[in-house]
Design a protein around this motif. Structure first.
Motif, short mmCIF file in Angstrom:
data_model
loop_
_atom_site.label_atom_id
_atom_site.label_comp_id
_atom_site.label_asym_id
_atom_site.label_seq_id
_atom_site.Cartn_x
_atom_site.Cartn_y
_atom_site.Cartn_z
N LEU A 118 0.82 -1.21 0.00
CA LEU A 118 0.00 0.00 0.00
C LEU A 118 0.85 1.26 0.00
O LEU A 118 0.54 2.23 -0.70
N TRP A 119 1.93 1.26 0.76
CA TRP A 119 2.79 2.43 0.87
C TRP A 119 3.85 2.50 -0.24
O TRP A 119 4.57 3.49 -0.35
N GLY A 120 3.98 1.45 -1.04
CA GLY A 120 4.90 1.50 -2.17
C GLY A 120 6.21 0.78 -1.98
O GLY A 120 7.12 0.94 -2.80
N PHE A 121 6.34 -0.04 -0.92
CA PHE A 121 7.61 -0.72 -0.65
C PHE A 121 7.57 -2.21 -0.92
O PHE A 121 8.61 -2.87 -0.84
N GLY A 122 6.42 -2.80 -1.20
CA GLY A 122 6.30 -4.24 -1.32
C GLY A 122 6.43 -4.76 -2.74
O GLY A 122 6.54 -3.99 -3.70
N PRO A 123 6.38 -6.08 -2.91
CA PRO A 123 6.55 -6.69 -4.23
C PRO A 123 5.40 -6.40 -5.19
O PRO A 123 5.55 -6.55 -6.40
N GLN A 124 4.24 -6.00 -4.67
CA GLN A 124 3.11 -5.68 -5.52
C GLN A 124 2.78 -4.18 -5.51
O GLN A 124 1.68 -3.76 -5.80
N SER A 125 3.78 -3.36 -5.17
CA SER A 125 3.57 -1.92 -5.10
C SER A 125 3.46 -1.30 -6.48
O SER A 125 4.04 -1.80 -7.43
N ARG A 126 2.77 -0.19 -6.53
CA ARG A 126 2.69 0.59 -7.76
C ARG A 126 3.46 1.89 -7.66
O ARG A 126 4.16 2.27 -8.58
N GLU A 127 3.32 2.57 -6.55
CA GLU A 127 4.05 3.83 -6.37
C GLU A 127 4.21 4.12 -4.89
O GLU A 127 3.42 3.67 -4.07
N GLU A 128 5.27 4.86 -4.57
CA GLU A 128 5.48 5.27 -3.19
C GLU A 128 4.59 6.48 -2.92
O GLU A 128 4.72 7.52 -3.56
N ARG A 129 3.68 6.34 -1.95
CA ARG A 129 2.75 7.43 -1.66
C ARG A 129 2.12 7.20 -0.28
O ARG A 129 2.08 6.08 0.22
N VAL A 130 1.62 8.29 0.31
CA VAL A 130 0.85 8.19 1.54
C VAL A 130 -0.56 7.76 1.16
O VAL A 130 -1.22 8.43 0.38
N PRO A 131 -1.03 6.62 1.67
CA PRO A 131 -2.33 6.11 1.25
C PRO A 131 -3.49 6.87 1.88
O PRO A 131 -3.34 7.53 2.91
N ALA A 132 -4.65 6.73 1.27
CA ALA A 132 -5.87 7.30 1.85
C ALA A 132 -6.22 6.55 3.13
O ALA A 132 -5.93 5.35 3.27
N GLU A 246 9.81 10.88 0.50
CA GLU A 246 9.34 12.07 1.20
C GLU A 246 8.11 12.63 0.52
O GLU A 246 8.03 12.67 -0.71
N GLU A 247 7.15 13.06 1.34
CA GLU A 247 5.92 13.65 0.82
C GLU A 247 5.42 14.66 1.83
O GLU A 247 5.32 14.37 3.02
N GLY A 248 5.14 15.86 1.35
CA GLY A 248 4.65 16.90 2.24
C GLY A 248 5.61 17.27 3.34
O GLY A 248 5.20 17.64 4.44
N GLY A 249 6.92 17.15 3.07
CA GLY A 249 7.93 17.48 4.06
C GLY A 249 8.15 16.41 5.11
O GLY A 249 8.94 16.59 6.04
N HIS A 254 10.76 2.35 4.90
CA HIS A 254 10.18 1.04 4.59
C HIS A 254 9.96 0.18 5.82
O HIS A 254 9.44 -0.92 5.72
N THR A 255 10.37 0.66 7.00
CA THR A 255 10.20 -0.09 8.24
C THR A 255 8.85 0.23 8.85
O THR A 255 8.57 1.40 9.15
N PHE A 256 8.00 -0.79 9.05
CA PHE A 256 6.63 -0.58 9.50
C PHE A 256 6.43 -1.05 10.94
O PHE A 256 6.93 -2.09 11.35
N ASP A 257 5.66 -0.26 11.66
CA ASP A 257 5.18 -0.66 12.98
C ASP A 257 3.79 -1.25 12.78
O ASP A 257 2.84 -0.52 12.44
N ALA A 258 3.66 -2.55 12.94
CA ALA A 258 2.38 -3.21 12.67
C ALA A 258 1.29 -2.75 13.63
O ALA A 258 0.10 -2.89 13.34
N ARG A 259 1.67 -2.15 14.75
CA ARG A 259 0.67 -1.68 15.70
C ARG A 259 -0.08 -0.47 15.18
O ARG A 259 -1.23 -0.24 15.53
N THR A 260 0.58 0.32 14.34
CA THR A 260 -0.04 1.53 13.80
C THR A 260 -0.39 1.41 12.33
O THR A 260 -1.21 2.17 11.82
N GLY A 261 0.26 0.47 11.63
CA GLY A 261 0.05 0.33 10.19
C GLY A 261 0.79 1.35 9.36
O GLY A 261 0.54 1.49 8.16
N THR A 262 1.72 2.07 9.97
CA THR A 262 2.44 3.14 9.28
C THR A 262 3.94 2.97 9.46
O THR A 262 4.41 2.29 10.38
#
Length: 335
Positions: A118-132, A246-249, A254-262
């Motif tokens: 979803l965030w753009g770092f995985g094997p099925q990513s399309r683009e690096e972006r902040v998701p909705a 980087e987006e919006g400053g 690519h390191t994720f905290d599974a507790r927050t999903g971000t």
């Protein structure tokens, strides 16, 4: 790809003795290398390379998320409620991942692939972006180590979970290769796979294998900060330095905290762990990277881990080591 994600490269500083043999090649989307001192009983370099690449090929067929026919990819394509028979290696790594997840209250998690995509770092990513936010809520519902369970030789899931073993499989591969080299009669060797490594014995001149730890020094640049004499230990580094956008400053790694999903948003740039088991070093370096400079350091101290932390300090970096690291490497040389 995993080798590219390392914030601090781990470079084997080999000796120049004529007896050192070397071979290597591509693996796991990156590369591997083996350096060793042959003995009177050791097989030919060709035999050794074939043995190593057999192990790596076997693990790739089980764990690669970039192969549609791998065991993990076939599992990831299954719907909620499905089970799949899995090889012993995969079940063992899944159970070790569960141990790390439990120890970190879910911060470390092998089911974060939907978030990485979803965030753009995985094997099925399309683009690096902040998701909705709606997309993030949807994918977070598929993440969580408790959604996957082992039932004998079966691995089952109660949601459409997806597994990703990149945080531990390279370390496991190093241990498997190292064990096989020992069985084949080698006593002095260094194995490196996608940046994870293990050194055993000595170089041709009798001195220990030396590993150089590099730290960030600028925009995606690195310099050697110190070197370690290593014998019988695995070394692993995790970091956010080379794989981020980087987006919006705001910086997103690519390191994720599974507790927050971000992606993590603390000031820890990288952490290196040294352990007898390269598998453990690999998983623990990721766990500490997720926990961050304060919670991670407390965890490392409590568990007696040999860990080396590098923190962002504005435009510069600071370092900190655990008591166990200082005990193992009291004479670690600084550049």
């Amino acid at each position: 790809m995993r080798g590219i994600w390392l914030c601090m490269a781990l470079l084997a500083l080999a000796g120049c003795g004529e007896r050192v043999e070397r071979f290597g090649g591509p693996t796991m989307g990156s590369s591997y290398s083996v350096q060793y001192l042959p003995t009177a009983k050791s097989p030919s370099p060709q035999r050794l390379q074939a043995e190593v690449e057999t192990i790596l090929g076997e693990l790739d067929r089980q764990f690669s998320t970039y192969r549609d026919d791998s065991e993990v990819s076939r599992f990831n394509d299954l719907p909620a409620g499905a089970c799949q028979a899995m090889p012993a290696d995969l079940i063992a790594l899944l159970q070790y991942g569960d141990e790390l997840s439990s120890a970190s209250d879910g911060a470390f998690d092998l089911t974060v692939e939907p978030l990485m995509n979803l965030w753009g770092f995985g094997p099925q990513s399309r683009e690096e972006r902040v998701p909705a936010e709606t997309d993030l809520i949807r994918e977070r519902a598929r993440v969580g180590y408790r959604h996957v369970r082992v039932d004998g030789s079966l691995v089952c899931k109660d949601v459409a979970a997806q597994l990703d073993f990149d945080s531990i499989v390279a370390g496991y591969a190093v241990d498997r290769v190292s064990q096989r080299l020992g069985e084949l009669g080698l006593k002095d060797y260094l194995v490196e796979i996608t940046g994870e490594l293990k050194a055993v014995g000595h170089k041709a001149d009798g001195s220990p294998w030396r590993v150089a730890l590099e730290v960030p020094s600028g925009e995606r640049e690195r310099t050697v900060e110190r070197s370690l004499d290593v014998d019988g230990y695995g070394v692993s580094t995790s970091g956010d330095y080379r794989n981020y956008f980087e987006e919006g400053g705001q910086r997103y790694s690519h390191t994720f905290d599974a507790r927050t999903g971000t992606p993590v948003r603390h000031k820890l740039a990288a952490v290196t762990v040294v352990d007898r088991s390269t598998l453990h070093a690999d998983g623990l370096s990721t766990l500490l990277m997720v926990l961050g400079p304060d919670e991670g350091f407390r965890y490392a101290e409590q568990q007696g881990l040999a860990a080396y932390f590098v923190m962002h300090e504005g435009q510069a970096f600071s370092t900190r080591v655990t008591p166990r690291f200082a005990e193992l490497f009291p004479d670690a040389q600084r550049r």
